[in-house]
Design an enzyme around this catalytic site. Structure first.
Site, PDB file in Angstrom:
ATOM      1  N   SER A  56       0.840  -1.200   0.000  1.00  0.00           N
ATOM      2  CA  SER A  56       0.000   0.000   0.000  1.00  0.00           C
ATOM      3  C   SER A  56       0.881   1.259   0.000  1.00  0.00           C
ATOM      4  O   SER A  56       1.679   1.435  -0.917  1.00  0.00           O
ATOM      5  CB  SER A  56      -0.961  -0.057   1.187  1.00  0.00           C
ATOM      6  OG  SER A  56      -1.977   0.877   1.028  1.00  0.00           O
ATOM      7  N   ASP A  86     -10.078  -5.572  -3.297  1.00  0.00           N
ATOM      8  CA  ASP A  86      -9.466  -4.559  -2.438  1.00  0.00           C
ATOM      9  C   ASP A  86     -10.353  -3.312  -2.439  1.00  0.00           C
ATOM     10  O   ASP A  86     -10.578  -2.715  -3.498  1.00  0.00           O
ATOM     11  CB  ASP A  86      -8.072  -4.233  -3.017  1.00  0.00           C
ATOM     12  CG  ASP A  86      -7.271  -3.274  -2.164  1.00  0.00           C
ATOM     13  OD1 ASP A  86      -7.876  -2.412  -1.502  1.00  0.00           O
ATOM     14  OD2 ASP A  86      -6.038  -3.387  -2.187  1.00  0.00           O
ATOM     15  N   HIS A 125      -7.324  -6.063   0.808  1.00  0.00           N
ATOM     16  CA  HIS A 125      -6.150  -5.220   1.069  1.00  0.00           C
ATOM     17  C   HIS A 125      -5.355  -5.686   2.292  1.00  0.00           C
ATOM     18  O   HIS A 125      -4.379  -5.056   2.670  1.00  0.00           O
ATOM     19  CB  HIS A 125      -6.641  -3.782   1.301  1.00  0.00           C
ATOM     20  CG  HIS A 125      -5.575  -2.727   1.186  1.00  0.00           C
ATOM     21  ND1 HIS A 125      -4.957  -2.408  -0.008  1.00  0.00           N
ATOM     22  CD2 HIS A 125      -5.008  -1.897   2.111  1.00  0.00           C
ATOM     23  CE1 HIS A 125      -4.079  -1.445   0.189  1.00  0.00           C
ATOM     24  NE2 HIS A 125      -4.084  -1.111   1.470  1.00  0.00           N
TER      25      HIS A 125
END
Ligand code: GSH
Length: 274
Positions: free
Chosen positions: A147, A223, A253
């Site tokens: 991320s 996600d 995620h």
């Protein structure tokens, strides 16, 4: 360096340290995994940069990477995601800015520029510290992340051609200049000039990239941040030919997604670190 904790894992050791960082003018913490082979000589090193709200512990606890690092004889290093308790006004007000959200940039705008120097910390200070204290071969370094940390890993590798042998990312923020998280962070850390942001935007850097670099990206199709924040489809459309991008059906995620593919990422890096 102060040793905060130590645990045996897969025949090696996980350790967590705190030290006085010069770049951040603050204490910084990191975790390290020394695989069993560290007793015999110097090893390749793989850095992991974590995402928003994470610390230097999150990856070591949740990703399950130690099993594969022990298999391949790779040392793992996971820094914290920002300096903390620096006294900067507002640093603890938001979960996506300030503490836990350093975005791996060197802040140039006040008041953040005094401590939020994560790019320099991750690419210069921490590797030098690791090389001084642990059995690593500094010629064999790779980097990966998740991320915000996937963005960080891509940026570190793309801005330093020849330095990292390979880079990989789980659900990276691919184009922070186009993402609400990135826009919020960059406008406050770097100021309002969007031309300056390009130096920290993977799609912009990939467009200009010349030297070849092995890049692996895994992205879950379930996600929740995919369309709003990550801009992976934009990366695919603009520079998809420069990366190996794998869409993973059903994955979100979380660290469950990371743990599912971390073995493949370790094998990918091991091939390039040999
Ligand atoms: N604000 C939300 C989202 C934060 C989030 O998803 N953070 C990701 C990185 S962007 C993460 O890895 N969180 C820590 C974890 O899952 O252990 C939360 O705190 O749950």
């Amino acid at each position: 360096m102060e040793l905060l904790e130590e645990h045996a894992a897969f025949g090696g050791r996980v350790r967590r340290y705190r030290h006085a960082s010069q770049s951040c003018a603050a204490p910084m913490s990191f975790s390290i995994y020394l695989p069993p082979q560290a007793a015999q000589g110097s090893l390749p090193v793989l850095y992991f940069l974590a995402g928003l709200t994470c610390t230097e512990e999150t990856f070591m606890i949740k990703a399950g990477a130690q099993r594969y690092a022990a298999e391949h004889g790779i040392l793992l290093v996971a820094p914290d995601t920002s300096p903390r308790a620096t006294g900067t006004p507002g640093e603890d007000e938001d979960w996506d800015f300030g503490s836990g959200a350093g975005f791996y940039v060197d802040a140039t705008a006040a008041p953040w520029s005094a401590h939020y120097q994560m790019y320099r910390y991750v690419t210069e200070e921490l590797p030098a510290l690791v090389a001084r204290h642990f059995p690593v071969d500094p010629q064999r370094e790779s980097i990966f992340g998740h991320s915000m940390g996937g963005h960080g890993a891509l940026v570190c590798a793309l801005r330093n051609p020849g330095r990292y042998r390979s880079v990989s990312a789980f659900a990276p923020v691919c184009a922070p200049s186009r993402s609400p998280w990135g826009q919020k962070a960059f406008s406050r850390y770097l100021g309002g000039d969007e031309m300056v942001w390009r130096a920290y935007d993977s799609v912009a850097l990939l467009r200009e990239q010349k030297a070849s670099l092995p890049i692996l990206i895994d992205q879950g199709l379930q996600d929740p941040f995919l369309e709003t924040e990550l801009k992976t489809r934009w990366l695919e459309a603009e520079v998809g030919n420069k990366v190996t991008l794998r869409w993973q059906e059903g994955y979100d995620h979380s660290y469950y997604f990371i743990a599912s593919f971390v073995g493949e990422h370790l094998a990918f890096h091991a091939r390039h670190l040999r």
